[in-house]
Design a protein around this motif. Structure first.
Motif, PDB file in Angstrom:
ATOM      1  N   ASN A 112       5.276  -3.767  -0.894  1.00 37.88           N
ATOM      2  CA  ASN A 112       4.554  -2.725  -1.629  1.00 37.88           C
ATOM      3  C   ASN A 112       4.705  -2.724  -3.141  1.00 37.88           C
ATOM      4  O   ASN A 112       3.909  -2.082  -3.822  1.00 37.88           O
ATOM      5  N   ILE A 113       5.724  -3.394  -3.660  1.00 38.51           N
ATOM      6  CA  ILE A 113       5.991  -3.246  -5.095  1.00 38.51           C
ATOM      7  C   ILE A 113       5.929  -4.595  -5.817  1.00 38.51           C
ATOM      8  O   ILE A 113       6.450  -5.599  -5.335  1.00 38.51           O
ATOM      9  N   GLY A 114       5.275  -4.577  -6.981  1.00 29.77           N
ATOM     10  CA  GLY A 114       5.305  -5.738  -7.864  1.00 29.77           C
ATOM     11  C   GLY A 114       6.126  -5.377  -9.087  1.00 29.77           C
ATOM     12  O   GLY A 114       6.045  -4.246  -9.575  1.00 29.77           O
ATOM     13  N   PHE A 115       6.942  -6.312  -9.557  1.00 30.69           N
ATOM     14  CA  PHE A 115       7.813  -6.018 -10.701  1.00 30.69           C
ATOM     15  C   PHE A 115       7.445  -6.885 -11.910  1.00 30.69           C
ATOM     16  O   PHE A 115       7.131  -8.063 -11.756  1.00 30.69           O
ATOM     17  N   ILE A 116       7.535  -6.257 -13.079  1.00 28.88           N
ATOM     18  CA  ILE A 116       7.382  -7.018 -14.325  1.00 28.88           C
ATOM     19  C   ILE A 116       8.625  -6.723 -15.167  1.00 28.88           C
ATOM     20  O   ILE A 116       9.011  -5.559 -15.322  1.00 28.88           O
ATOM     21  N   PHE A 117       9.239  -7.800 -15.669  1.00 35.20           N
ATOM     22  CA  PHE A 117      10.518  -7.619 -16.363  1.00 35.20           C
ATOM     23  C   PHE A 117      10.392  -7.934 -17.851  1.00 35.20           C
ATOM     24  O   PHE A 117       9.538  -8.726 -18.269  1.00 35.20           O
TER      25      PHE A 117
END
Lengths: 261, 391
Positions: A112-117
């Motif tokens: 469910n989650i996409g991450f951008i760092f």
């Protein structure tokens, strides 16, 4: 406490092109109640979050702003199911994640989650396309389907000609575009970003965030990002201010907002 | 599927090469030690390999192939009478002294057999024919022992006991690392050498006579009749020949090899060398994998944050370990095979790398690299995915 300042006079109209991935608009994408977080350092206990209540509507693009050490990143980690709060409840996409076992939390994040760092966190040994493919592989999409999807995503972020480039051969802006494409891989319903423009100059940062907003809206994603960058405030549906572990009204002269160059 | 493991591995080529060198060294050490042990134990029974007997009869006091007491020649006739025996032939294997042209002495083992018999003969004759040793005081020497015995070719002479012997043929593949050089000759010649006087006689010794019942032999080689139960035949032979013990060829081989492996320190020492190789390899691979994981901690943290299971990351590390195992094993084994070929040519010492040894070393290499991955896996297990939000 639940206070927020809307940056845009009117909420954005959702342009959901993918009804399967679009969340249920009636259900908030993120619901946090009474979030407290304390860290033990030696004999001393530091309370980083002191009771946060927050609700983010499905399909919104929202910013989390505040001075350094205010607890924004900790809050983002908790909302992403990476950190477990000392107390309080978190529901994502209508599902309570508080108390979920670690492996179920991992699975939830994956689906469910996409991450951008802030630092992009791309695999330096993988090409741009492979970085996205690896994420798709994690989500169970393999082989040709993964290849095809990774190239499509790179095309969407304007890097169709960089599929075989290694991160070291890409500019900061291009790396962040790859990171965005990776976050969108597998059609997550929620994107969490930590200072995604920190490593970029303000103009490039704004352009990239516009792109993120556009793609997120197309895909029906809810986006929550921590930022200090005032130049991207106009892309947000709402800005949430955190100070000293609490959500606060908009400060008159927010010192933590970096002045544009 | 994108192989993060392979890509990570080849990303830092100098480190990869150092790691592979370490694994190659480890593979080499383990293979060479095992190969020497195999070659050593096999060479201890090289004499048995040259025989085509079903059963070896010798003194009941035998400890191993080279340590037994003699039998009387007349027992051969008794053996021939035992039911189920097709052929029974004598073999002499006794130690004596070789004196070279510079008057230096060396221990040798005289192997006496009848060239017209069929159950024993040197497998490969490079020069000469079996008939040659039917002549008085003519011998065969193994090619690998020529230098040791200070002779160089057919026609060279030396003293055996106190009688002169002339080389009439050269054998190959009959050298034993554990025993003194084998000198092959006929039964009468062997008996004459073994019974020669202490001092060299002034006159030319007489032609050796044929063996009599009172002469000594070392073994009776027996070929059983077709379909004969060997265990029952052994019992009958031991009953018919009091004071003897009968062994199948396989039993005598195992007994001798076990003796040399276990009763001497050789097996222990070479085994220890192999263990050191494994330890060195594990440390090298472990250190390389650990530092590789440390270098990629942020990426692994990112994977964890994105929702990757620990097992997925373990698989990446294990795949990396397996790549290292395979890519270290292949050149390492190639090097060992080359070294083995050179050693047998140059030193006549066999480093025996059988397919079983090669497969076994591969399994050990994989286990070693996988074991070494545990250190790296532990680091990833403790990894907090929240670190990805720290700049």
């Amino acid at each position: 406490m639940q206070l927020a300042f809307r940056q845009r006079p009117q909420p954005m109209t959702l342009m959901t092109s993918n009804p399967d991935t679009a969340g249920d608009l009636a259900t908030p994408a993120i619901q946090a109640k009474g979030i407290e977080m304390a860290f033990q350092v030696g004999d001393q206990q530091f309370k980083v979050l002191k009771g946060i209540d927050l609700e983010i509507k499905t399909g919104d693009v929202e910013l989390l702003m505040g001075p350094s050490g205010s607890g924004k990143t900790t809050l983002l980690s908790i909302l992403g199911g990476i950190l477990t709060p000392t107390s309080g409840q978190v529901s994502l996409l209508g599902q309570s994640i508080t108390g979920l076992p670690r492996h179920k939390l991992s699975k939830f994040r994956l689906q469910n989650i996409g991450f951008i760092f802030q630092g992009f966190n791309l695999f330096p040994a993988l090409t741009a396309a492979e970085n996205i493919e690896a994420t798709l592989n994690l989500k169970g999409i393999r082989g040709r389907a993964a290849k095809k999807q990774s190239i499509k995503l790179l095309r969407q972020v304007g890097l169709a000609d960089k599929t075989r480039s290694l991160p070291r051969d890409l500019s900061g802006g291009q790396k962040q575009r790859v990171a965005i494409a990776r976050a969108l891989a597998g059609n997550p319903k929620l994107i969490l970003a930590d200072e995604p423009t920190a490593a970029l100059d303000s103009q490039r940062g704004h352009t990239i965030m516009e792109l993120l907003r556009k793609l997120a809206k197309e895909e029906g994603c809810t986006v929550l990002m921590v930022t200090h960058d005032p130049r991207i405030m106009d892309i947000a549906d709402r800005v949430v201010y955190v100070e000293d572990g609490l959500i606060t009204p908009k400060p008159a002269n927010p010192s933590f907002v970096h002045k544009p160059e | 599927m994108v192989s993060i493991a392979r890509k990570n591995l080849f990303q830092d080529l100098p480190r990869f090469i150092v790691a592979q060198a370490g694994i190659m060294f480890s593979v080499g050490l383990v293979t060479i030690q095992i190969g020497i042990l195999n070659g050593f134990t096999r060479s201890s029974t090289v004499l048995i390999e040259n025989a085509d007997a079903d059963i070896w009869v010798t003194s009941e006091e035998l400890r191993h192939l080279a340590l037994t007491l003699p039998l009387e020649y007349e027992q051969l006739a008794e053996a021939k009478e035992v039911e189920g025996v097709d052929r029974a032939e004598p073999l002499i294997a006794q130690s004596t002294v070789w004196r070279d042209k510079s008057n230096q002495i060396a221990p040798i083992r005289i192997i006496g057999f009848d060239p017209e018999d069929t159950l024993f003969r040197p497998r490969t004759l490079l020069e000469g024919t079996l008939k040659d040793i039917q002549q008085p005081y003519k011998i065969f020497v193994d090619q690998a022992d020529l230098k040791l015995l200070d002779v160089s070719a057919v026609g060279d002479r030396a003293e055996i006991g106190s009688y002169e012997g002339e080389i009439k043929g050269i054998t190959t593949g009959t050298r034993s690392i554990v025993a003194s050089p084998y000198i092959f000759t006929s039964l009468p010649n062997a008996t004459a050498y073994l019974n020669s006087p202490i001092a060299k006689p002034d006159e030319t010794p007489p032609d050796p006579p044929d063996l009599t019942d009172q002469n000594r032999i070392t073994y009776i080689l027996v070929k059983a009749k077709s379909g004969e139960n060997l265990s029952a035949l052994k019992d009958r032979l031991e009953e018919a020949l009091p004071g003897t013990k009968a062994f199948t060829q396989a039993e005598l081989t195992e007994l001798t090899q076990t003796y040399w492996q276990q009763s001497t320190g050789v097996g222990y020492i070479l085994g220890l060398g192999a263990v050191v190789g494994i330890v060195v390899g594990t440390v090298v691979v472990g250190q390389i994998l650990y530092s590789s994981v440390t270098d990629h901690l942020r990426e692994f943290g990112t994977m964890k944050a994105m929702g990757s299971s620990d097992w997925y990351i373990y698989r990446v590390i294990l795949e990396q370990a397996l790549w290292m195992a395979v890519l270290g094993y292949l050149p390492g084994m190639g090097l060992c095979l080359g070294l083995g070929a050179w050693t047998i040519q140059a030193q006549a010492i066999q480093i025996l790398i059988s397919p079983v040894t090669a497969a076994g070393v591969f399994v050990v290499t994989v286990a070693m690299c996988s074991g070494a991955a545990i250190f790296a896996i532990q680091k990833v297990t403790r990894l907090d995915p929240a670190l990805v939000f720290k700049s």
